[in-house]
Design an enzyme around this catalytic site. Structure first.
Site, PDB file in Angstrom:
ATOM      1  N   ARG A  42       0.819  -1.219   0.000  1.00 38.11           N
ATOM      2  CA  ARG A  42       0.000   0.000   0.000  1.00 38.11           C
ATOM      3  C   ARG A  42       0.850   1.265   0.000  1.00 38.11           C
ATOM      4  O   ARG A  42       0.431   2.292  -0.526  1.00 38.11           O
ATOM      5  CB  ARG A  42      -0.956  -0.007   1.190  1.00 38.11           C
ATOM      6  CG  ARG A  42      -2.127  -0.934   0.935  1.00 38.11           C
ATOM      7  CD  ARG A  42      -3.101  -0.944   2.068  1.00 38.11           C
ATOM      8  NE  ARG A  42      -4.368  -1.513   1.610  1.00 38.11           N
ATOM      9  CZ  ARG A  42      -5.298  -2.004   2.424  1.00 38.11           C
ATOM     10  NH1 ARG A  42      -5.103  -1.974   3.726  1.00 38.11           N
ATOM     11  NH2 ARG A  42      -6.409  -2.496   1.932  1.00 38.11           N
ATOM     12  N   GLY A 362      -8.873  -8.102   0.160  1.00 31.98           N
ATOM     13  CA  GLY A 362      -7.561  -8.302   0.760  1.00 31.98           C
ATOM     14  C   GLY A 362      -7.101  -9.749   0.748  1.00 31.98           C
ATOM     15  O   GLY A 362      -5.947 -10.042   0.410  1.00 31.98           O
TER      16      GLY A 362
HETATM   17  P1  ADP Z   1     -11.638 -11.042   0.590  1.00 27.28           P
HETATM   18  O1  ADP Z   1     -10.776 -10.483   1.687  1.00 27.28           O
HETATM   19  O2  ADP Z   1     -10.831 -11.427  -0.616  1.00 27.28           O
HETATM   20  O3  ADP Z   1     -12.814 -10.170   0.271  1.00 27.28           O
HETATM   21  P2  ADP Z   1     -13.181 -12.647   2.419  1.00 27.28           P
HETATM   22  O4  ADP Z   1     -12.640 -11.824   3.547  1.00 27.28           O
HETATM   23  O5  ADP Z   1     -14.584 -12.472   2.052  1.00 27.28           O
HETATM   24  O6  ADP Z   1     -12.244 -12.429   1.121  1.00 27.28           O
HETATM   25  O7  ADP Z   1     -13.000 -14.195   2.740  1.00 27.28           O
HETATM   26  C1  ADP Z   1     -11.752 -14.757   3.044  1.00 27.28           C
HETATM   27  C2  ADP Z   1     -11.851 -15.860   4.042  1.00 27.28           C
HETATM   28  O8  ADP Z   1     -12.805 -16.826   3.658  1.00 27.28           O
HETATM   29  C3  ADP Z   1     -10.543 -16.594   4.178  1.00 27.28           C
HETATM   30  O9  ADP Z   1      -9.983 -16.331   5.448  1.00 27.28           O
HETATM   31  C4  ADP Z   1     -10.917 -18.061   4.022  1.00 27.28           C
HETATM   32  O10 ADP Z   1     -10.279 -18.894   4.954  1.00 27.28           O
HETATM   33  C5  ADP Z   1     -12.404 -18.051   4.236  1.00 27.28           C
HETATM   34  N1  ADP Z   1     -13.080 -19.195   3.616  1.00 27.28           N
HETATM   35  C6  ADP Z   1     -13.109 -19.501   2.314  1.00 27.28           C
HETATM   36  N2  ADP Z   1     -13.750 -20.669   2.114  1.00 27.28           N
HETATM   37  C7  ADP Z   1     -14.149 -21.112   3.331  1.00 27.28           C
HETATM   38  C8  ADP Z   1     -14.838 -22.268   3.791  1.00 27.28           C
HETATM   39  N3  ADP Z   1     -15.284 -23.201   2.941  1.00 27.28           N
HETATM   40  N4  ADP Z   1     -15.052 -22.400   5.133  1.00 27.28           N
HETATM   41  C9  ADP Z   1     -14.618 -21.458   5.987  1.00 27.28           C
HETATM   42  N5  ADP Z   1     -13.953 -20.337   5.607  1.00 27.28           N
HETATM   43  C10 ADP Z   1     -13.719 -20.164   4.299  1.00 27.28           C
HETATM   44 MG    MG Z   2     -11.108 -10.409   3.865  1.00 30.50          MG
END
Ligand code: ADP
Ligand code: MG
Length: 410
Positions: A42, A362
């Protein structure tokens, strides 16, 4: 001709030379236990704006938040280490201004910043007025400068004192309120992807929660040719289909909504056909793949399975535009990482074939990095929540506050 945000390039050299410029940046970087910056992405992303201002001879005052100190001074959330990293990256000194906005200490320190020099204010979230968009705090910040530059895309979906209140206050005293280089780039890529997407337009959505993203699915469905759903979000859709999800993470209060969405979306909403399951989502778990109708009552779904990886890969390969937000599984743990990494690789290959590929969020950005393909995406957004709100068609206060001029976005 439409309207576009006024940019740094729209200002005359005389507007900047020797002028105090308040720049809202996003230096919300991760720190380790010792308080050192572990990922300076960043900071690096802001360098084009800082360099352009330094070359123009501006007196640069950077303001940012870090973490959630909840309106109180918290040494663990100090921006001091970030000032050091910024100084290294710029190859120039960066003064760190600890005195609070509104104090004579800060006012005189800010006045002492010379033309072309850079100063960073202490974490603005040490002040309770920041997240409340308090006019007094906004006014104190605005008093420090004559020009405002909005470059913190990561908080553009929030109306806080340092990104919205101070911008308005500077405009009220006749100063320009312009978009910084980073925010300009973020908006260009995200809007280009959404405005006239090269077809097929494929969205890949995952992550832990459906709730924050349900509006995104709804907003994006009519514009896309396919929405590929993975992550824990898919579990709630499985439940809506009446499938066994065992002890997987689901959101019971969203099942009905998921059902309605499935009815409306038809074939455009593509769900996983198989999953990686284990009795516990742990780094050492012994995991197996299972068709989606063969998940047992003690299973937890941790990732999309191999057949889904192949299915998603076919869709992504054919795409002209790809938007990706949210990991396909618990990619932080090796047994459940492959689905996310495979999707990241498929998207990188799509970029190589000429598709426009944009990653928001993120964790998704971290996953692209961990998969070794971050540099093969057209654009990785520095703003998770802001990119989601933009994609979902919501207003972004930190963008709406900027001056506009005649012209089109590109
Ligand atoms: P981003 O930051 O890219 O927007 P999110 O914060 O929405 O993504 O989601 C990320 C989290 O989702 C990760 O920490 C991951 O471990 C969790 N995750 C993904 N699939 C599963 C699952 N099947 N069960 C539990 N947690 C999950
Ligand atoms: Mg996230």
């Amino acid at each position: 001709m439409g309207r576009r945000a006024r940019t740094l390039a729209d200002l005359a050299a005389a507007d900047l030379n020797g002028t105090g410029v308040l720049v809202r940046v996003d230096f919300n970087v991760p720190l380790d236990e010792g308080g050192e910056v572990t990922d300076a992405t960043r900071v690096d992303a802001t360098l084009p704006t800082v360099r352009a201002l330094a070359e123009a001879g501006a007196r640069i005052l950077l303001v940012s938040h870090l973490g959630r100190p909840d309106g109180q001074r918290d040494p663990a959330a100090s921006l001091a280490p970030v000032a050091r990293v910024l100084s290294e990256r710029l190859g120039a000194p960066v003064s760190f201004l600890e005195a609070p906005p509104g104090s004579t200490g800060l006012t005189s320190a800010a006045r002492n910043v010379a033309a072309g020099d850079v100063a960073l204010l202490e974490n603005i979230r040490f002040h309770p007025g920041e997240t409340r968009n308090d006019p007094e705090l906004a006014g104190a910040l605005a008093d420090l400068a004559e020009v405002f530059v909005g470059d913190a895309f990561g908080v553009a979906h929030r109306a806080h004192a340092s990104n919205v209140g101070a911008a308005r206050a500077i405009r009220e005293k006749g100063g320009p309120v312009v978009v910084g280089r980073l925010m300009e780039k973020e908006l260009r890529f995200l809007r280009e992807a959404l405005k006239a997407p090269e077809r097929p337009f494929v969205a890949v959505l995952g992550g832990a929660k459906i709730s924050g993203k349900i509006e995104l699915i709804e907003a994006i469905l009519p514009q896309t040719d396919a929405v590929l759903v993975g992550g824990a979000m898919a579990n709630t859709f499985f439940k809506a289909l009446g499938l066994e999800v065992g002890r997987s993470l689901i959101e019971p209060e969203r099942v009905e909504m998921a059902r309605e969405l499935l009815d409306r979306a038809g074939e455009r909403l593509v769900l996983p056909v198989d999953a990686i399951v284990a009795e516990a989502l742990e780094p050492e778990a012994s995991a197996r793949s299972a068709d989606r109708d063969a998940v047992g009552p003690n299973d937890r779904i941790g990732d999309i399975g191999p057949a889904t990886r192949a299915l998603f890969d076919r869709q992504i390969r054919a795409a002209g535009t790809v938007l990706w937000n949210g990991p396909m599984g618990v990619f932080e743990m090796p047994p459940f990482a492959e689905g996310t990494f495979a999707v990241a690789r498929s998207i990188a290959e799509a970029t190589g074939r000429g598709a426009l590929t944009v990653v928001g969020g993120g964790d998704s950005a971290a996953a692209a990095e961990a998969a070794g393909v971050a540099d093969r995406m057209s654009h990785i957004s520095t703003g998770g929540g802001a990119s989601l709100d933009l994609m979902a068609g919501k207003a972004l206060p930190g963008v709406d506050v900027l001056d506009t001029v005649d012209g089109d976005d590109e």
